[in-house]
Design an enzyme around this catalytic site. Structure first.
Site, PDB file in Angstrom:
ATOM      1  CB  THR A   1     -11.997  -0.124   7.070  1.00 58.94           C
ATOM      2  OG1 THR A   1     -10.692  -0.662   6.721  1.00 58.94           O
ATOM      3  CG2 THR A   1     -12.302   0.882   6.213  1.00 58.94           C
ATOM      4  CB  ILE A   2      -9.072  -2.907  10.815  1.00 55.75           C
ATOM      5  CG1 ILE A   2      -8.414  -2.969   9.367  1.00 55.75           C
ATOM      6  CG2 ILE A   2      -8.617  -4.018  11.336  1.00 55.75           C
ATOM      7  CD1 ILE A   2      -6.863  -3.099   9.108  1.00 55.75           C
TER       8      ILE A   2
ATOM      9  CB  ALA B   1      -1.016   0.120   1.223  1.00 60.59           C
ATOM     10  CB  CYS B   2       3.011   2.484   2.338  1.00 59.11           C
ATOM     11  SG  CYS B   2       1.554   2.257   3.304  1.00 59.11           S
TER      12      CYS B   2
ATOM     13  CD  GLU C   1       0.576   4.508   7.000  1.00 56.83           C
ATOM     14  OE1 GLU C   1      -0.078   3.901   6.157  1.00 56.83           O
ATOM     15  OE2 GLU C   1       0.531   5.912   7.028  1.00 56.83           O
TER      16      GLU C   1
ATOM     17  N   PRO D   1      -3.662   4.646   9.668  1.00 57.33           N
ATOM     18  CG  PRO D   1      -4.332   6.228   8.009  1.00 57.33           C
ATOM     19  CD  PRO D   1      -3.209   5.276   8.542  1.00 57.33           C
TER      20      PRO D   1
ATOM     21  CB  CYS E   1      -1.124   7.769   6.147  1.00 61.43           C
ATOM     22  SG  CYS E   1      -3.060   8.172   5.248  1.00 61.43           S
TER      23      CYS E   1
ATOM     24  CG  ASN F   1       2.914   6.052   3.924  1.00 64.66           C
ATOM     25  OD1 ASN F   1       3.308   6.577   5.014  1.00 64.66           O
ATOM     26  ND2 ASN F   1       1.707   5.623   4.026  1.00 64.66           N
TER      27      ASN F   1
ATOM     28  N   GLY G   1      -0.891   3.971  -2.571  1.00 61.43           N
ATOM     29  CA  GLY G   1      -0.402   5.297  -2.090  1.00 61.43           C
ATOM     30  C   GLY G   1       1.030   5.531  -2.266  1.00 61.43           C
TER      31      GLY G   1
END
Length: 680
Positions: free
Chosen positions: A677-678, A198-199, A478, A674, A476, A474, A230
């Site tokens: 949804t989990i 994702a990152c 993290e 972040p 966000c 990335n 992203g």
């Protein structure tokens, strides 16, 4: 590696005791029209409607899933792990419209992801026996179904489409490093090696069309956005406005290119779904265009306010002018002459008072003279996806400013700060550091951008400084590591680890941390990447992103305030357990498979970082190695659960002991993403 079972039983389906239900999901427009609807799909009975909606709307494969499948035999792989493809002979007997469709059962998604991880894990030699591979497969399917944890979105989008269904397509320009030969290889398939990360952090050079240059970055970003990922980049190498070019001209500046990238990102939907591209822009605090960059979104927001307000005023005043012309009872041209039509005169006067341009008023009068009775003039609104926001720039990225301790000290002491040219480093402009800091604060207050990235502190905790500095993150923030690297994420749902007595089940949490760390490491092995350099460096450093979600819910369910010493101590202890366990697991894998290729050059620094983490877990205030700013240590006295403190310290004891002996398989192991949804 040996994989123990905690949630499942050998020889039994992991779903055996999990009831499933049939659900319906739909998306409607504000006018009630249906945009998306899926009926009669299966999800675990305990899943909320929101969780079911996310699965159906975002993560189910919508097309191309064959109605009949067959296994492809591989002599070195157990038969239950053989991948599947469309059974063309069986499909030929079915009507064309019934030969393929979409996923309709959550178990299809759980099976394809866990099956793909296990398949590549087997091929990579991660399991000591077939029983260990079976346990790994079953435990992950159970954890997915019971919402103990979940991977990042690209895994849901992409992982398993080739292994489970034989879905494929032409290469999209990706690369991977062959895990057997170590050779960089150009992908020939869109999905055989999925894009599970994702990152991404990507480099950009001060070159217009060359490889790793400005226009090349937009292409690399598009490859990522297409598959749901992203990316972030530090754009500080780009010359400022009016800096000299080699051909004798002057640069159009940083902002001109940021606006191009913003438009490109806005046109792409991540993973082919309704999710927009995720993008981070980082600029150093000493860049000559930093003031324009900080003010960028402030001015664009002001444009939106002007568009919305102006459109509503124009609509009201221009319609009043039209009405005055149409409802006039005079004859001939008198209705269109403000000197003879008092209502028209009044309407024009009110329009001028509200600064409506005269040419628009004249246009409406001409329109009415031609016999038209009404006009269309759109009024905009401030919805984030409205036409007003689509009109302005800067809406498709998170923006951050990279600040050093040197700059922060200059702010404290009210000193001057120099903005320096990208070529030669000469001072282009000098201003007060506090003025620049105030500008950042105002912009952040006005619209929540830009964020701040503390360059010095970030690099103090860098595990691989010999390989270069951390310059960006990335979208966000993290994931922070070297340019041209990637991180695949997974997060554990803390609420699921509360046992029947409402105590936190430390052993179950440690078990899940270990298994998910292995799954993320396998995902590095199986992945493809959008550029040669990212493929090479991701293989070389193998960064992972295990995290957790629902810390707020977990604290509230325990009756502990979120903003309290107890809450912070619990959060710190859980973070320490997770990260220490992940690094210990990484060292365990290094024992079997070898440390990451970039480890030897950075071993001393990485072990120093691990020791600093251990000191923080033990609550020490001093004794840290090479830190500009000491961390806030774990406060054992504030933690209401002594078992968490003991587990946190044991995790870091094990991480340093195993790391010193075997090294580490991964340069980084955890992040806190972040993951809203989990927690649903």
């Amino acid at each position: 590696m040996q994989i123990k079972r905690r949630f499942t039983t050998a020889g039994k389906s992991p779903y055996e005791k999990i009831p499933f239900r049939r659900a319906t999901s739909e998306i409607k427009n504000p006018d009630g029209s249906v945009v998306f609807k899926l009926e009669n799909f299966a999800v675990p009975e305990h899943w909320s409607q929101v969780a079911a909606d996310i699965l159906a709307q975002k993560y189910f494969r919508k097309a191309g899933v064959p109605a009949r499948l067959k296994r492809i035999e591989e002599t070195q792989v157990p038969s239950w792990l053989w991948r599947s493809v469309a059974d063309e002979r069986a499909l030929a007997e079915r009507p064309v419209q019934e030969r393929s469709g979409g996923e309709t059962d959550a178990r299809q998604v759980f099976d394809r992801m866990a099956g793909t991880w296990t398949y590549w894990g087997w091929k990579g030699g991660y399991f000591s026996s077939e029983d260990d591979a079976r346990a790994f497969f079953d435990e992950h399917r159970y954890m997915l179904a019971m919402q103990y944890g979940a991977p990042n979105s690209p895994q849901w989008f992409n992982t398993g489409l080739h292994w489970a269904y034989g879905i494929d397509g032409p290469s999209q320009g990706h690369y991977y490093v062959d895990h057997e030969t170590g050779e960089l290889t150009a992908s020939t398939s869109a999905y055989e090696h999925p894009q599970p990360h994702a990152c991404f952090i990507q480099s950009i050079e001060d070159d217009l069309v060359g490889e790793s240059g400005i226009m090349d970055l937009w292409v690399r970003e598009a490859r990522l956005f297409k598959y749901g990922s992203g990316t972030g980049s530090n754009f500080s190498k780009l010359r400022a406005e009016n800096e000299k070019l080699s051909g004798g001209g002057k640069s159009s500046g940083l902002m001109s290119f940021l606006k191009i990238g913003d438009r490109a990102a806005g046109a792409i939907k991540s993973g082919g779904t309704t999710r927009r591209a995720a993008k981070m822009v980082v600029v150093d605090i000493d860049h000559p265009d930093i003031e324009a960059y900080i003010d960028w979104k402030v001015k664009e927001e002001q444009k939106v306010a002007a568009l919305v307000t102006g459109s509503k005023i124009c609509q009201r005043r221009l319609k009043a002018i039209m009405k005055a012309c149409v409802n006039c009872e005079a004859e001939g041209e008198a209705c269109f002459d403000p000197a003879k039509n008092p209502a028209l005169k009044r309407a024009i006067k009110e329009a001028r008072r509200d600064l409506v341009p005269d040419n628009y008023a004249r246009r409406i009068i001409q329109f009415a003279r031609q016999g038209y009775k009404e006009i269309e003039f759109a009024a905009y609104d401030t919805d984030w996806d409205s036409e007003a926001y689509l009109t302005v720039s800067g809406q498709n990225s998170n923006n951050s400013v990279r600040v050093t301790d040197e700059f922060l000290t200059a702010v404290e002491e009210d000193r001057d700060w120099a903005l320096t040219a990208r070529l030669g480093g000469r001072t282009v402009k000098t201003l007060k550091a506090r003025d620049l800091w105030e500008k950042i604060g105002h912009a952040a207050w006005a619209l929540a951008d830009p964020g701040i990235q503390f360059h010095t502190t970030i690099n103090d905790w860098h595990t691989c400084p010999k390989s270069g500095p951390i310059r960006a993150s990335n979208p966000c923030s993290e994931y922070m590591f070297l340019d041209d690297t990637a991180c695949n994420l997974a997060s554990l749902n803390l609420m699921r680890f509360r046992d029947g007595e409402k105590r936190f089940d430390v052993a179950a949490f440690e078990h899940a941390c270990r298994l998910w760390t292995v799954a993320l490491e396998i995902s590095v092995l199986m992945a493809q990447f959008p550029s040669k350099k990212i493929a090479e460096l991701s293989y070389r450093y193998r960064t992972l992103g295990l995290g957790f979600a629902n810390i707020g819910g977990c604290l509230m369910a325990s009756g502990i305030p979120y903003d309290s010493a107890q809450g912070r101590a619990i959060c710190g202890a859980l973070s320490a357990i997770m990260t220490g366990t992940a690094y210990a697991t990484s060292a365990e894998m290094a024992k079997e498979l070898g440390s990451f290729p970039g480890y030897d050059a950075n071993a001393a620094d990485m072990l120093r970082v691990i020791r600093n983490h251990r000191r923080a877990a033990y609550g020490l205030d001093a004794g840290y190695e090479r830190l500009s700013t000491p961390p806030v240590p774990l406060d054992a006295s504030a933690c209401p659960d002594e078992a968490l403190i003991g587990a946190a310290r044991r995790a870091w004891d094990q991480a340093i002991a195993l790391g010193q002996e075997h090294g580490f398989r991964n340069a980084q192991s955890t992040v806190i993403a972040p993951t809203g949804t989990i927690g649903l």
